[in-house]
Structure formats: C-alpha cells, structure tokens
Design an enzyme around this catalytic site. Structure first.
Site, short mmCIF file in Angstrom:
data_model
loop_
_atom_site.label_atom_id
_atom_site.label_comp_id
_atom_site.label_asym_id
_atom_site.label_seq_id
_atom_site.Cartn_x
_atom_site.Cartn_y
_atom_site.Cartn_z
N GLU A 170 0.84 -1.20 0.00
CA GLU A 170 0.00 0.00 0.00
C GLU A 170 0.88 1.25 0.00
OE1 GLU A 170 -3.18 0.33 3.17
OE2 GLU A 170 -1.97 2.05 3.74
N THR B 111 -3.97 4.69 -0.80
CA THR B 111 -4.89 5.18 0.24
C THR B 111 -5.60 6.45 -0.20
OG1 THR B 111 -3.08 6.41 1.27
CG2 THR B 111 -3.53 4.21 2.13
N HIS C 33 -8.43 3.15 -2.42
CA HIS C 33 -9.29 3.10 -1.23
C HIS C 33 -10.38 4.14 -1.45
CE1 HIS C 33 -5.95 1.28 1.50
NE2 HIS C 33 -6.12 0.62 0.37
N ALA D 143 -18.91 2.03 6.58
CA ALA D 143 -18.41 1.37 5.37
C ALA D 143 -19.50 0.51 4.72
CB ALA D 143 -17.19 0.53 5.72
N HIS E 177 -11.79 -2.88 16.18
CA HIS E 177 -11.74 -1.45 15.83
C HIS E 177 -11.88 -0.66 17.13
CE1 HIS E 177 -13.36 2.47 14.40
NE2 HIS E 177 -12.40 2.28 13.51
N LYS F 241 -20.77 -6.87 6.56
CA LYS F 241 -20.15 -6.35 5.33
C LYS F 241 -19.94 -7.49 4.34
CE LYS F 241 -16.72 -3.84 7.50
NZ LYS F 241 -15.63 -2.86 7.71
N GLN G 217 -6.12 -4.78 9.61
CA GLN G 217 -5.24 -3.80 10.25
C GLN G 217 -3.92 -4.50 10.56
OE1 GLN G 217 -3.93 -1.05 10.69
NE2 GLN G 217 -5.67 0.01 11.63
#
Ligand code: FAD
Length: 317
Positions: A19, A50, A95, A145, A183, A199, A210
């Site tokens: 990334e 990103t 992203h 999201a 999170h 999701k 993460q």
C-alpha cells in the site's frame, strides 16, 4: 483483474502486495515511482493507494484573525492508480472512503474508476478529521463502510442513485477492512465482528486486516471468521517497525498491541539502526509463519518507504 481471481490463480501460493500513500500536495509522481520500483521484482499483482479526506488548517490574516480552511494534504489517489496501471501493468486498488463524499460524488467517482479499468476497490469509512476528534459523516454521504459497500454492490447490479435508463453494471471486486484486535470504537470484538460479517454478507469479496505484530491475533481472527461462515480471503496487513518512537505511535494511531518480546527487544537496542534491524527481523519471522499458515497475500503498509519491505520480501519470497 479481480484480487479474488489473482488469489485463485496463485493456487495456494502466497502473493506479495503493498500500500502507498499519495505524496504530500506539491510533490511529483516520481516519488510514487521511487516507492514502487524497488518492489516490482516481487511481482505484486496489485498495489493499493490510500485515500485521505480533507482536514482543517488555520490561516492567519494580517489583522491577526485565524481562518479555518479545509485542506487536502494528500490528493491524487485516482490519478496515481491510473499512472500505476499504465506504467507497471498491475492492478491498482484505490481506497474509497465515506468521509468527504456525498453519495452522488461517490457514484461519479465509481464511474470514473470503471472508465479507467479499475477492477477492485477497498471500501472504508475513513479516518476522522484530526480537528473533529470523532468521525463526522459528510451531509448526504455515508456513515459506515457497509453503506458505501451497499452503493458499490448496487452499481454492480446496475442500480444507480436515480433510475438511469439502460444503466451499465459495474463489476468491482470489493474489499473491506477487518480488525483482529478490534476497531477502537467498538465496545467489544464480538460486536465489531458482527459488523464485519454484515459487510461480507452484503457482498464484500475480501478482507484486508489492520496491522498486527502477533500472528496469533490474525490466526484466531481467521478461525473466528471461518467458524462464522466468512469464507472470503483474509489478507494480513503488515508493517515493520523502523524506529523506536513507533513503539508509542503505532498503538496510539492504529490501536494495536505490540508484544512484550518485541518491545523489550526494541528497548534493548543501542541505536535506531539496531531498532530497524529488530523490526525487520520480527516481520520476516511473522511473514514466514503467515506463509506457513496459508495467508493468501502478504500486504505491506510501506508508508512510501520501500526499503524495509524489500528486505523482508527478499527473505521470504
Ligand atoms: C486495510 C485498511 C486500509 C485503510 N485505508 C484507509 C484510507 O485509505 N483512508 C482512511 O481515511 N482510512 C483508512 N483506514 C482506516 C479506517 O478508515 C478507519 O479504521 C475507520 O475508523 C474505520 O473504517 P472501517 O471501514 O473499518 O469502518 P466501519 O466498518 O464503518 O466500522 C467503523 C466502526 O463502526 C462500527 N460499525 C460498523 N458498522 C456499523 C453499523 N452499521 N452501526 C453501528 N456501528 C457500526 C464498527 O464496529 C467500527 O467500530 C484503513 C484501515 C484499514 C484496516
């Protein structure tokens, strides 16, 4: 090509990807190429870029008054994706965030991505603006999201915000974020996990995690997903520690734990050079174990600095 197809075609072999952040406003695209060139020998099938919401800065006027001005420090995600695909012939994954976009603007952004031939998006809520403290949705935009995901899934079915005649369907492969250590806003891992499952049920095709420094956290997370009927690929996000101040900054910014063994090793270092070596060595071991575990891809958060990732990739691929 879709990330899920890259993974299928790899036939169980662990892939390499990474990334990048768009450069700070005013810097050129060469900075991006310098961050990518040293890593191309490891054949990344895709590279993530990103997205950064605007933040506020304060401008002082001659009369001493301060004016709050919206300012995007790192614009250019979509253009960088196009440049990457054009130059390296690999898939670029932009992203896409909720913050800073109305639904209409999101729709138009997705149309731009489709016209550019971008097949994958990572949909996220996005970080809070520093000045706000907590995430504040854009009026007319999405709050979570899963709402953004729903919009992309709808476009994949040809459903736009307003009924368009003969609307073309998009065909995005959609990724979402997952947090093996929870999170930071979620009251507990179980509730956070329910939202992740939602999701996936709504149509997410893959999960990117993460960063974590203890593989057990990732393995437990994968196990929990599999036991709960989440069968999409779970791509581990990885970052080598390169300086001693990251012992404080990484937990503070990303809300993750650093294992005692790693923090002890870093604190025992004589200088920053040694810290970097410890960080790289730790990640090499993590990567070897993750390959053994069957991780589909090792995805590195390079933060624009390719050198530590290159050394790790040389040791494990
Ligand atoms: C791989 C990866 C890449 C990232 N890239 C970027 C980037 O490019 N730009 C950027 O700004 N940030 C990025 N982030 C950071 C991310 O935007 C933040 O972590 C953000 O705070 C949460 O995003 P999310 O997509 O996980 O949000 P969500 O899935 O919306 O979750 C946010 C919080 O709300 C809870 N929640 C979820 N759905 C609901 C619901 N329906 N009702 C109530 N609560 C709910 C969750 O448990 C969680 O606590 C990235 C994170 C990861 C892991």
């Amino acid at each position: 090509m879709k990330i899920t197809d890259h993974i299928t075609h790899a036939n169980g072999k662990t892939l390499f990807s990474f990334e990048l952040l768009p450069p700070v406003k005013g810097r050129g695209i060469e900075q991006i190429y310098k961050a990518i060139d040293p890593l191309m020998e490891f054949k990344p099938p895709f590279i993530d870029v990103t997205y950064h919401r605007e933040d506020y800065i304060y401008k002082q006027h001659p009369n001493g008054l301060l004016e709050q001005v919206a300012y995007r420090k790192r614009p250019g995600t979509v253009a960088i994706c196009a440049a990457i695909m054009n130059r390296y012939k690999v898939d670029a994954v932009p992203h896409l965030i909720c913050g800073g976009f109305t639904k209409e603007e999101t729709e138009n952004a997705l149309i731009d991505l489709q016209f550019l031939g971008i097949d994958n998006v990572l949909v996220l809520r996005g970080d809070a603006r520093k000045a706000d403290g907590a995430f504040i949705p854009t009026p007319g935009g999405h709050s979570y999201a899963c709402e953004l995901l729903d919009q992309v899934v709808n476009m994949n079915k040809g459903k736009y915000l307003n009924d368009e005649l003969d609307a073309a369907t998009t065909d995005f492969c959609i990724g979402v974020a997952g947090y093996p250590e929870k999170h930071f806003e979620a009251p507990n891992l179980a509730l956070d996990f329910k939202y992740l499952k939602k999701k996936v049920e709504m149509g997410a095709d893959f999960i990117v995690t993460q960063m974590f420094f203890d593989n057990k956290k990732y393995c437990d997370f994968v196990k929990l997903c599999r036991e709960n009927d989440i069968h999409v690929p779970i791509i581990p996000g990885l970052k080598p520690i390169t300086s001693s101040k990251q012992l404080i900054n990484l937990p503070k910014i990303f809300h993750i734990d650093i294992p005692e063994e790693l923090s002890d090793a870093i604190l025992a270092c004589k200088d920053e050079k040694q810290v970097k070596e410890v960080g790289i060595e730790w990640l090499i071991n993590q990567c070897k174990e993750l390959i053994e575990f069957g991780a589909p891809v090792l995805h590195f958060y390079t933060m624009g600095n390719p050198e530590p990732t290159k050394r790790i990739a040389e040791a494990v691929f």
